[in-house]
Design an enzyme around this catalytic site. Sequence first.
Site, PDB file in Angstrom:
ATOM      1  N   GLU A 265      12.491  51.250 -15.946  1.00 41.50           N
ATOM      2  CA  GLU A 265      13.146  51.020 -14.651  1.00 41.50           C
ATOM      3  C   GLU A 265      14.652  51.115 -14.797  1.00 41.50           C
ATOM      4  OE1 GLU A 265      14.977  48.150 -15.161  1.00 41.50           O
ATOM      5  OE2 GLU A 265      13.826  47.856 -17.000  1.00 41.50           O
TER       6      GLU A 265
ATOM      7  N   GLU B 261      14.880  50.149 -19.148  1.00 45.88           N
ATOM      8  CA  GLU B 261      14.701  51.601 -19.119  1.00 45.88           C
ATOM      9  C   GLU B 261      13.383  52.062 -19.735  1.00 45.88           C
ATOM     10  OE1 GLU B 261      17.865  53.790 -20.929  1.00 45.88           O
ATOM     11  OE2 GLU B 261      19.457  52.739 -19.852  1.00 45.88           O
TER      12      GLU B 261
END
Length: 349
Positions: A170, A313
Amino acid sequence: MIKECIKSITPLSIDKMKTASYRWDHIAKPLHSLGKLETIHIQLCGIMDDDNPEIEKRALVAMCADNGVVEERVTQVGQEVTAIVAENFLNYETTACIMCRKCGVDVYPVDIGMAADTKVRRDLKVMNGTCNMTRTQAMSREQAVKGIEGGIRMAKELKEKGYRLLITGEMGIGNTTTSSAVASVILNQPPEIMTGRGSGLTSEGLDRKIQAIKKAIALHNPDPKDPIDVLAKVGGLDIAGLIGVYLGGAALKMPVLIDGFISCVAALLAKQLCPVSADYMIATHVSKEPAARQVLKALGKDPVIYGDMCLGEGSGAITLLPILDLAVEVYRSMSTFEDIKVEQYEELI
């Protein structure tokens, strides 16, 4: 779409797990001596309904979204950073992308709800960032559902492209605030012990963050028994998209690697919607965020890596891939006791 997806999620294949377990017990080494490498591999067999699963083709799905609560000064940087990092995914220039190149992972960033339009695919975009949850709920229930459906579509699309394993990632400034709010509600814990400094806050900034979460929860009174209500009122669209990836992956018999705190919170909501979906998730590491251990405990997951990581991430999840590859290689290549004509180890009580 969500109901149909959940209906198609079935239990793991017990037969394939038994077959894999039998081989692990007969490989020429002490019983259970590779610990979690063995148990995770056995889980992979059950997930994929295959006692010799292939995981070489894998993809990172990075859900990118902005959160209106940043107006409350709960972050060190502004929303513009979300767009910059999201586009860096396209050029494989983020930390997670560099790790992906090394581990043979393709990267798919998705604009599920960024404030600005970028070069990142946005056909699944729900809105231009959520609302400030301290003033009004983050999104409508319909928008939350649409975000989840976007994640389901991504899982289906990648399955059709031949991918065998999914990794959750994300990007979204302010998403540790929304994740802490969701975790506080679902686990019935005070925000003070569920909220961390995110990407770096002063003590004053941390207090603002806690107060914003408390204000939003008091204002909207989200129902902890209704995960979509919690998501809509105090969550984020990156969380919504990741919920869909978990549910879609489970429906398609694809293992999904859980990353850090935000990813764990999405996994917890997915489990609430469909308890069986949690069997398709693999906990990779425990985030440095203070609530991470509690969320993993609620998921019933024991992580492999304790590395004090909190980047997001998908970076922590990618770190597990070499370990998974080693497990698969040992399982496939090592001789059995019968092959080398050595007496089999016995299970001692």
